[in-house]
Design an enzyme around this catalytic site. Structure first.
Site, PDB file in Angstrom:
ATOM      1  N   HIS A   2      -5.121   9.406  -0.296  1.00  0.00           N
ATOM      2  CA  HIS A   2      -4.929   8.697   0.974  1.00  0.00           C
ATOM      3  C   HIS A   2      -5.354   9.577   2.145  1.00  0.00           C
ATOM      4  CE1 HIS A   2      -3.017   6.189   4.093  1.00  0.00           C
ATOM      5  NE2 HIS A   2      -3.028   5.228   3.168  1.00  0.00           N
ATOM      6  N   ASP A  24       0.819  -1.209   0.000  1.00  0.00           N
ATOM      7  CA  ASP A  24       0.000   0.000   0.000  1.00  0.00           C
ATOM      8  C   ASP A  24       0.858   1.267   0.000  1.00  0.00           C
ATOM      9  OD1 ASP A  24      -2.107  -1.737   0.225  1.00  0.00           O
ATOM     10  OD2 ASP A  24      -2.954  -0.834   2.038  1.00  0.00           O
ATOM     11  N   ASP A  25       0.225   2.361  -0.405  1.00  0.00           N
ATOM     12  CA  ASP A  25       0.685   3.741  -0.201  1.00  0.00           C
ATOM     13  C   ASP A  25       1.724   4.224  -1.198  1.00  0.00           C
ATOM     14  OD1 ASP A  25      -0.955   3.425   1.952  1.00  0.00           O
ATOM     15  OD2 ASP A  25       0.531   3.928   3.473  1.00  0.00           O
ATOM     16  N   HIS A  46       3.771  -2.226   3.133  1.00  0.00           N
ATOM     17  CA  HIS A  46       3.786  -0.874   2.574  1.00  0.00           C
ATOM     18  C   HIS A  46       5.116  -0.625   1.870  1.00  0.00           C
ATOM     19  CE1 HIS A  46       0.770  -0.739   5.777  1.00  0.00           C
ATOM     20  NE2 HIS A  46       0.206   0.250   5.111  1.00  0.00           N
ATOM     21  N   HIS A  50      -5.924   2.790  -4.472  1.00  0.00           N
ATOM     22  CA  HIS A  50      -5.835   3.083  -3.032  1.00  0.00           C
ATOM     23  C   HIS A  50      -6.236   4.532  -2.754  1.00  0.00           C
ATOM     24  CE1 HIS A  50      -4.781   1.996   0.987  1.00  0.00           C
ATOM     25  NE2 HIS A  50      -3.679   2.712   1.066  1.00  0.00           N
TER      26      HIS A  50
END
Length: 270
Positions: A128, A73-74, A219, A124
């Protein structure tokens, strides 16, 4: 919408219970403490628990015997994501990247590389936003749509999978994802790599819990860098392979017809 309305009623009822404090007595205080506490805990569970199905249907496992999926993620991150891609290429592992649209637009060449090397690119959100579950309906749709459009511009196709920031739910998330033809994917192993400063501890945490069908949350972009994850992951991959596990994508690639992208005997949930 019925579930969204029920959630709204829960929030209203939880806060309305404070009215029972007047006139203030010990028994009333204890009653309100109980009602408000239960309502608050239930609300937080519905908003934040990664695998609850009430506000939005979500998938947290992959199909196939001895199959696991690595998800990141991210990102993308200009330093750590290329290092991760180098390592995954060397190990012959395909993974799923839930990219933040704003960062993907900043580093499109990294996203293109990940896609070209057989990884799965997923949505995603655009920015964010850490207050994701409190966004207005228009902001919610914009976060989802702009994130999807970023992937389309860079990779040439719209993503099929979605994961919200920190796994947060929004009361209106279900209809928004349905409109965008996106499937919500969460995880079964939260590695806590955002908090861990020891690569050995991170590796042990994953290996202790790993089981067939797991979707593992990691991540590739962190404020302090993803070095701990990058140090732990090669050994984790080697050990899981020794145990007979195979690595699969968390979903089907949009260009899956171009060739097999998953190990024989495994398949991602469709």
């Amino acid at each position: 919408m019925a579930r969204s309305a029920s959630f709204l009623l829960l929030v209203i009822a939880t806060n309305a219970s404070l009215a029972l404090l007047y006139p203030l007595t010990l028994s009333r205080f204890l009653l309100v403490l109980f009602l408000y506490g239960v309502g608050t805990l239930l609300t937080l569970y519905l908003l934040f628990h990664p695998r609850n199905q009430w506000l939005v249907d979500n998938r947290w496992r992959v199909e196939g015997t001895n199959c696991v999926a690595l998800t990141f993620d991210d990102g993308p991150d200009p330093v750590d994501t290329p290092k991760l891609l180098d390592m995954l290429r060397d190990k012959g592992v395909k993974a799923t990247f839930f990219v933040v649209g704003e960062r993907a637009d900043r580093y499109p060449e990294i996203v293109r590389r990940a896609c070209a090397e057989g990884h799965l690119i997923a949505n995603h959100t655009w920015s964010h936003n850490h207050l994701f579950c409190f966004l207005t309906p228009s902001r919610l749709r914009a976060e989802i749509e702009r994130g999807a459009e970023s992937v389309r511009r860079i990779c040439g196709f719209r993503p099929q999978l979605f994961r919200s920031p920190v796994g947060m739910r929004h009361p209106l998330l279900r209809p928004c994802l349905n409109d965008a033809s996106l499937e919500y994917v969460s995880w079964s192993i939260r590695t806590l790599d955002t908090l861990t400063r020891n690569s050995g501890a991170l590796a042990r945490r994953i290996l202790k819990r790993a089981a067939s069908g797991d979707i593992i949350l990691l991540h590739d972009h962190l404020p302090g860098g993803a070095q701990v994850m990058l140090q732990a992951l090669p050994g984790v991959i080697d050990e899981l392979r020794k145990r007979g596990f195979q690595f699969v994508l968390a979903g089907q690639r949009e260009d899956a017809g171009a060739g097999a992208l998953e190990p024989e005997g495994c398949q991602s949930a469709r």
